[in-house]
Design a protein around this motif. Structure first.
Motif, PDB file in Angstrom:
ATOM      1  N   TRP A 196     -29.734 -14.122 -37.298  1.00  0.00           N
ATOM      2  CA  TRP A 196     -29.326 -13.346 -36.156  1.00  0.00           C
ATOM      3  C   TRP A 196     -28.533 -14.060 -35.122  1.00  0.00           C
ATOM      4  O   TRP A 196     -28.697 -15.380 -35.234  1.00  0.00           O
ATOM      5  N   ARG A 197     -28.118 -13.604 -34.433  1.00  0.00           N
ATOM      6  CA  ARG A 197     -27.180 -13.940 -33.021  1.00  0.00           C
ATOM      7  C   ARG A 197     -27.857 -13.389 -31.950  1.00  0.00           C
ATOM      8  O   ARG A 197     -27.854 -12.182 -31.794  1.00  0.00           O
ATOM      9  N   VAL A 239     -31.397  -9.511 -29.962  1.00  0.00           N
ATOM     10  CA  VAL A 239     -30.400 -10.189 -31.146  1.00  0.00           C
ATOM     11  C   VAL A 239     -30.047  -9.065 -32.027  1.00  0.00           C
ATOM     12  O   VAL A 239     -30.712  -8.368 -32.290  1.00  0.00           O
ATOM     13  N   THR A 240     -29.056  -9.596 -32.619  1.00  0.00           N
ATOM     14  CA  THR A 240     -28.547  -8.874 -33.728  1.00  0.00           C
ATOM     15  C   THR A 240     -28.587  -9.571 -34.935  1.00  0.00           C
ATOM     16  O   THR A 240     -27.983 -10.873 -35.175  1.00  0.00           O
ATOM     17  N   VAL A 241     -29.045  -8.825 -36.082  1.00  0.00           N
ATOM     18  CA  VAL A 241     -29.122  -9.529 -37.248  1.00  0.00           C
ATOM     19  C   VAL A 241     -27.560  -9.502 -37.791  1.00  0.00           C
ATOM     20  O   VAL A 241     -26.962  -8.653 -38.065  1.00  0.00           O
ATOM     21  N   THR A 242     -27.367 -10.752 -38.351  1.00  0.00           N
ATOM     22  CA  THR A 242     -25.950 -10.845 -38.851  1.00  0.00           C
ATOM     23  C   THR A 242     -26.033 -11.138 -40.486  1.00  0.00           C
ATOM     24  O   THR A 242     -24.767 -10.857 -40.907  1.00  0.00           O
ATOM     25  N   LYS A 294     -30.472  -4.259 -34.117  1.00  0.00           N
ATOM     26  CA  LYS A 294     -30.993  -4.905 -32.615  1.00  0.00           C
ATOM     27  C   LYS A 294     -32.312  -5.063 -32.789  1.00  0.00           C
ATOM     28  O   LYS A 294     -32.910  -4.502 -33.158  1.00  0.00           O
TER      29      LYS A 294
END
Length: 157
Positions: free
Chosen positions: A79-80, A66-69, A47
């Motif tokens: 990221w998303r 955001v979340t690293v994808t 995160k």
């Protein structure tokens, strides 16, 4: 229907070096005119607290975690950001070796009720220039670091 922002730039630096700067979230405030603040690690599932400027509303900043994808050193950082129903943004930096440097593809796919109202003209006139400015700032950052230590060839040592 999703909206897509797509930009590209050639950087005369090795993909591993470009990755190092992109993955250093803590230093975004020093160079990044789009994602002006970020705190976290470039690891899948991490995160990252971000503050970014909203190209659709000049001068407005948005804070979002955001979340690293995707986090593949020297290849991809993504990221998303997500607000249920209203907004999903999938931000992507893809690095491809080209000649003695890197071709960076910098894009974002936007979906949800907020981006749905963006026109193609608005994407081209407001979003694309903001992403291109980020690309140019990254190039300047890499060049500045190169002048301190010859980093372009650091991965070869």
């Amino acid at each position: 229907m999703p909206r897509r922002i797509l930009t590209s730039i050639y950087l005369p630096h090795a993909p591993a070096r470009v990755w190092t700067v992109l993955a250093d979230f803590e230093r975004y405030a020093a160079w990044n005119p789009l994602n002006v603040e970020a705190h976290g690690e470039a690891q899948v599932g991490a995160k990252v607290a971000m503050r970014f400027l909203n190209p659709a509303s000049p001068g407005a900043a948005i804070r979002q975690t955001v979340t690293v994808t995707r986090a593949e050193p020297g290849r991809v950082l993504a990221w998303r950001g997500h607000i249920p129903l209203l907004f999903t943004g999938d931000h992507l930096f893809e690095l491809l070796g080209e000649c003695d440097g890197t071709r960076l593809f910098h894009s974002e796919t936007l979906s949800g009720l907020i981006p749905w109202r963006f026109t193609e003209d608005q994407i081209e006139s407001q979003f694309v220039p903001a992403y291109e400015a980020c690309n140019l700032a990254l190039a300047r950052r890499l060049d500045a670091l190169e002048n301190v230590v010859p980093l372009r060839f650091a991965h070869q040592r």
